[in-house]
Design an enzyme around this catalytic site. Sequence first.
Site, mmCIF file in Angstrom:
data_model
loop_
_atom_site.group_PDB
_atom_site.id
_atom_site.type_symbol
_atom_site.label_atom_id
_atom_site.label_comp_id
_atom_site.label_asym_id
_atom_site.label_seq_id
_atom_site.Cartn_x
_atom_site.Cartn_y
_atom_site.Cartn_z
ATOM 1 N N ASP A 8 41.644 25.724 39.829
ATOM 2 C CA ASP A 8 41.438 25.326 38.430
ATOM 3 C C ASP A 8 42.641 24.572 37.871
ATOM 4 O OD1 ASP A 8 43.277 27.341 38.348
ATOM 5 O OD2 ASP A 8 42.143 28.666 37.021
ATOM 6 N N ASP A 40 45.430 23.926 33.295
ATOM 7 C CA ASP A 40 44.418 24.670 34.044
ATOM 8 C C ASP A 40 43.253 25.068 33.156
ATOM 9 O OD1 ASP A 40 44.976 27.115 32.822
ATOM 10 O OD2 ASP A 40 46.060 27.938 34.514
ATOM 11 N N ASP A 65 31.568 24.672 39.281
ATOM 12 C CA ASP A 65 31.868 23.316 39.763
ATOM 13 C C ASP A 65 31.639 22.289 38.660
ATOM 14 O OD1 ASP A 65 32.498 24.363 42.219
ATOM 15 O OD2 ASP A 65 30.632 23.750 43.196
#
Length: 302
Positions: A223, A180, A197
Amino acid sequence: MLNQSGKYPIEVLVVEDDPEFASMLEAILSEATSGQFNPVLVETLEGTLIRLQKQDFDVILLDLFLPDCQGQQTFRKIIEVVPEVPIVVVTGMDDKSQAIQSVREGAQDYLVKGDLDVNQLIRSLLYAIERHRSRRVLQDLSFSDELTGLLNRRGFLSLAPKHLKIAQRANWELLVFFIDLDELKKINDNFGHPEGDQALRAVANILRETFRTSDVVARIGGDEFIVLAINASDASIENITARLHENMDQHNHSGDRFRISLSYGVARFGPQEQPSLEEMIIQADQALYDNKRRKHETNQGP
């Protein structure tokens, strides 16, 4: 209508062990269509699998009952190897139920030998190619993460089991990485959601550069990313993580306003183990949690 590459001739693999019927199919496809089709004949499942390793085909015309394989198993073994190639089943009247079952499992059409004519054969092959292509386009869209271009959760859960079966049959080791992006919320809060983004797209690029094209790489939400690597030994972990850190460092020296930091956990499975996909994900997720806890404790200091 052209083949998937937009060119003639359309390459047709004709799998048929009846020499008289095979010759008739070859004559129809090679002579009656003025070179629109290029048929290649094989008589056995073994010959089919060997030929598919050597040559790409646009469509397969398949008799289910061959000397070395009978019925539905014939279809299943071929579609498992080339799911990207449309298959039209050609059958005798007694085999019609098998043909219908093949359609339920992914065949594009079935033709009955006793009722076959030139126009029906040509139309079926052309429609099979077009339908299969349209279905794969829709499938690719539904399996793709719009932001990063990686697989999404649905795509991962669809593709990973197939790779898992390959690994188990071949006695290969497996690695699962759960990854992540650290502090995505802070990037969003400080720089705005468009930059968040962009950070997620940057992670996707880092993972593409780190892992092999044969590995299954996906963004499964927010994420979080996951990677399934088959035929990757325990010794591969060090090499993969070294590449991951090197690619992160290269990105972080590229001039972006924020640094990319990733946490990851790795679960390894030996060739004698038979884990379910769910078990693999749980173990990799736990390894990620342990990694993040250690990082937090280190950052807190004494």
